[in-house]
Motif scaffolding. Structure first.
Motif, PDB file in Angstrom:
ATOM      1  N   SER A   1      37.949  20.047  13.772  1.00  0.00           N
ATOM      2  CA  SER A   1      38.558  20.979  12.821  1.00  0.00           C
ATOM      3  C   SER A   1      38.594  22.422  13.316  1.00  0.00           C
ATOM      4  N   SER A   2      37.822  22.755  14.345  1.00  0.00           N
ATOM      5  CA  SER A   2      37.814  24.119  14.873  1.00  0.00           C
ATOM      6  C   SER A   2      37.292  24.104  16.307  1.00  0.00           C
ATOM      7  N   PRO A   3      37.890  24.894  17.199  1.00  0.00           N
ATOM      8  CA  PRO A   3      37.408  24.915  18.585  1.00  0.00           C
ATOM      9  C   PRO A   3      36.086  25.669  18.757  1.00  0.00           C
ATOM     10  N   ILE A   4      35.626  26.388  17.730  1.00  0.00           N
ATOM     11  CA  ILE A   4      34.370  27.132  17.879  1.00  0.00           C
ATOM     12  C   ILE A   4      33.206  26.466  17.149  1.00  0.00           C
ATOM     13  N   ARG A   5      33.308  25.201  16.833  1.00  0.00           N
ATOM     14  CA  ARG A   5      32.213  24.500  16.159  1.00  0.00           C
ATOM     15  C   ARG A   5      31.255  23.816  17.126  1.00  0.00           C
ATOM     16  N   TYR A   6      31.528  23.857  18.411  1.00  0.00           N
ATOM     17  CA  TYR A   6      30.664  23.203  19.397  1.00  0.00           C
ATOM     18  C   TYR A   6      29.324  23.926  19.481  1.00  0.00           C
TER      19      TYR A   6
ATOM     20  N   GLU B   1      28.211  39.283  29.048  1.00  0.00           N
ATOM     21  CA  GLU B   1      27.669  40.446  28.351  1.00  0.00           C
ATOM     22  C   GLU B   1      27.877  40.438  26.835  1.00  0.00           C
ATOM     23  N   ARG B   2      28.915  39.841  26.335  1.00  0.00           N
ATOM     24  CA  ARG B   2      29.257  39.946  24.905  1.00  0.00           C
ATOM     25  C   ARG B   2      28.880  38.704  24.112  1.00  0.00           C
ATOM     26  N   ALA B   3      27.763  38.086  24.449  1.00  0.00           N
ATOM     27  CA  ALA B   3      27.354  36.846  23.785  1.00  0.00           C
ATOM     28  C   ALA B   3      26.949  37.107  22.338  1.00  0.00           C
ATOM     29  N   GLU B   4      27.542  36.350  21.444  1.00  0.00           N
ATOM     30  CA  GLU B   4      27.230  36.417  20.014  1.00  0.00           C
ATOM     31  C   GLU B   4      27.067  34.995  19.503  1.00  0.00           C
ATOM     32  N   PRO B   5      25.832  34.487  19.487  1.00  0.00           N
ATOM     33  CA  PRO B   5      25.625  33.107  19.039  1.00  0.00           C
ATOM     34  C   PRO B   5      26.143  32.900  17.618  1.00  0.00           C
ATOM     35  N   LEU B   6      26.817  31.803  17.419  1.00  0.00           N
ATOM     36  CA  LEU B   6      27.372  31.465  16.111  1.00  0.00           C
ATOM     37  C   LEU B   6      26.438  30.489  15.406  1.00  0.00           C
TER      38      LEU B   6
ATOM     39  N   ALA C   1      22.537  35.289  28.803  1.00  0.00           N
ATOM     40  CA  ALA C   1      23.765  34.543  28.516  1.00  0.00           C
ATOM     41  C   ALA C   1      24.628  34.480  29.769  1.00  0.00           C
ATOM     42  N   PHE C   2      25.222  33.315  29.977  1.00  0.00           N
ATOM     43  CA  PHE C   2      26.073  33.072  31.128  1.00  0.00           C
ATOM     44  C   PHE C   2      27.412  32.515  30.655  1.00  0.00           C
ATOM     45  N   LEU C   3      28.434  32.742  31.469  1.00  0.00           N
ATOM     46  CA  LEU C   3      29.727  32.126  31.194  1.00  0.00           C
ATOM     47  C   LEU C   3      29.644  30.674  31.646  1.00  0.00           C
ATOM     48  N   GLY C   4      29.795  29.771  30.704  1.00  0.00           N
ATOM     49  CA  GLY C   4      29.806  28.352  31.045  1.00  0.00           C
ATOM     50  C   GLY C   4      31.161  27.966  31.604  1.00  0.00           C
ATOM     51  N   GLN C   5      32.198  28.234  30.821  1.00  0.00           N
ATOM     52  CA  GLN C   5      33.568  27.965  31.270  1.00  0.00           C
ATOM     53  C   GLN C   5      34.527  28.869  30.522  1.00  0.00           C
ATOM     54  N   LYS C   6      35.345  29.587  31.258  1.00  0.00           N
ATOM     55  CA  LYS C   6      36.356  30.448  30.663  1.00  0.00           C
ATOM     56  C   LYS C   6      37.526  29.593  30.195  1.00  0.00           C
ATOM     57  N   ASP C   7      38.059  29.941  29.034  1.00  0.00           N
ATOM     58  CA  ASP C   7      39.221  29.255  28.465  1.00  0.00           C
ATOM     59  C   ASP C   7      39.054  27.734  28.459  1.00  0.00           C
ATOM     60  N   ILE C   8      37.958  27.278  27.893  1.00  0.00           N
ATOM     61  CA  ILE C   8      37.767  25.831  27.719  1.00  0.00           C
ATOM     62  C   ILE C   8      38.913  25.275  26.884  1.00  0.00           C
TER      63      ILE C   8
ATOM     64  N   ASN D   1      37.399  34.624  23.023  1.00  0.00           N
ATOM     65  CA  ASN D   1      37.417  35.706  24.010  1.00  0.00           C
ATOM     66  C   ASN D   1      38.430  36.786  23.615  1.00  0.00           C
ATOM     67  N   ARG D   2      38.521  37.825  24.416  1.00  0.00           N
ATOM     68  CA  ARG D   2      39.381  38.972  24.117  1.00  0.00           C
ATOM     69  C   ARG D   2      40.842  38.578  23.955  1.00  0.00           C
ATOM     70  N   CYS D   3      41.328  37.721  24.821  1.00  0.00           N
ATOM     71  CA  CYS D   3      42.731  37.284  24.726  1.00  0.00           C
ATOM     72  C   CYS D   3      42.954  36.488  23.444  1.00  0.00           C
ATOM     73  N   GLY D   4      42.021  35.623  23.135  1.00  0.00           N
ATOM     74  CA  GLY D   4      42.124  34.820  21.921  1.00  0.00           C
ATOM     75  C   GLY D   4      42.119  35.665  20.666  1.00  0.00           C
ATOM     76  N   GLU D   5      41.270  36.696  20.623  1.00  0.00           N
ATOM     77  CA  GLU D   5      41.213  37.574  19.448  1.00  0.00           C
ATOM     78  C   GLU D   5      42.580  38.177  19.145  1.00  0.00           C
ATOM     79  N   VAL D   6      43.261  38.630  20.184  1.00  0.00           N
ATOM     80  CA  VAL D   6      44.562  39.272  20.016  1.00  0.00           C
ATOM     81  C   VAL D   6      45.621  38.251  19.589  1.00  0.00           C
ATOM     82  N   VAL D   7      45.700  37.146  20.311  1.00  0.00           N
ATOM     83  CA  VAL D   7      46.736  36.140  20.052  1.00  0.00           C
ATOM     84  C   VAL D   7      46.512  35.462  18.700  1.00  0.00           C
ATOM     85  N   PHE D   8      45.254  35.153  18.351  1.00  0.00           N
ATOM     86  CA  PHE D   8      44.967  34.482  17.085  1.00  0.00           C
ATOM     87  C   PHE D   8      45.253  35.388  15.888  1.00  0.00           C
ATOM     88  N   ASP D   9      45.303  36.710  16.117  1.00  0.00           N
ATOM     89  CA  ASP D   9      45.672  37.652  15.056  1.00  0.00           C
ATOM     90  C   ASP D   9      47.188  37.800  14.939  1.00  0.00           C
ATOM     91  N   GLY D  10      47.933  37.033  15.744  1.00  0.00           N
ATOM     92  CA  GLY D  10      49.388  37.051  15.645  1.00  0.00           C
ATOM     93  C   GLY D  10      50.076  38.072  16.532  1.00  0.00           C
TER      94      GLY D  10
END
Length: 174
Positions: free
Chosen positions: A65-70, A91-96, A121-128, A151-160
């Motif tokens: 139902s959501s890509p950020i539920r993992y 650097e910008r890790a924010e645990p959900l 915090a480490f980058l596991g995979q960019k643009d999974i 991520n930054r690109c997603g924030e912009v695109v998901f806001d339309g």
């Protein structure tokens, strides 16, 4: 007649509320089966590609139902000095938050550990998935946590808005 209608409305509201709670907290989540060799990956400083790392006691949940539920938890014997010399820090890790029943993942405690340096915090995979990165945090005592973060690109695109010039072109439908 008025008492009957009021009671029917109250019962309907309670049933709807309980159903909504159940759907949000339990229904959509599924356990993720461990593959045993590449469930936890970190992005290499040398190659820029995700590489499997040593881990044990892997537990994970996800939802379609959501890509950020993992969310995932694991342990590792890899030290912070070795990890920082080999893998890309994030650097910008924010645990959900995770559902309360997935008790190995405590976002507040992990956030505090990241702030005071007890976890890295480490980058596991960019643009999974477009606009979503997989983040891996590891504490000094070897407990590890994984979640997806916009991520930054997603924030912009998901806001339309159109994708910034330095971002990949979003797939059709975004």
């Amino acid at each position: 007649m008025g008492k009957f209608l009021a009671g029917a409305i109250l019962i309907s509201a309670l049933v709807a509320g309980a159903a909504l709670y159940y759907l949000q907290v339990y229904h959509f989540y599924e356990e993720v089966a461990a593959t045993g060799n590449d469930d936890v990956q970190l992005t290499s400083l040398v190659t820029g590609a995700p590489e499997p790392v040593l881990y044990d006691a892997f537990q994970a949940i996800d939802a379609d139902s959501s890509p950020i539920r993992y969310r995932a938890c694991f342990t590792t014997t890899m030290s912070h000095p070795m990890l920082t010399e080999t893998y890309e820090l994030f650097e910008r890790a924010e645990p959900l938050n995770a559902p309360g029943w997935f008790d190995c993942f405590d976002a507040q405690a992990l956030g505090a550990a990241l702030e005071d340096g007890r976890a890295l915090a480490f980058l596991g995979q960019k643009d999974i998935q477009y606009g979503i990165d997989r983040i891996v945090a590891i504490t000094e005592d070897g407990r590890g946590y994984v979640w997806h973060q916009i991520n930054r690109c997603g924030e912009v695109v998901f806001d339309g808005q159109p994708a910034p010039e330095d971002c990949p072109e979003p797939p059709q439908g975004y």
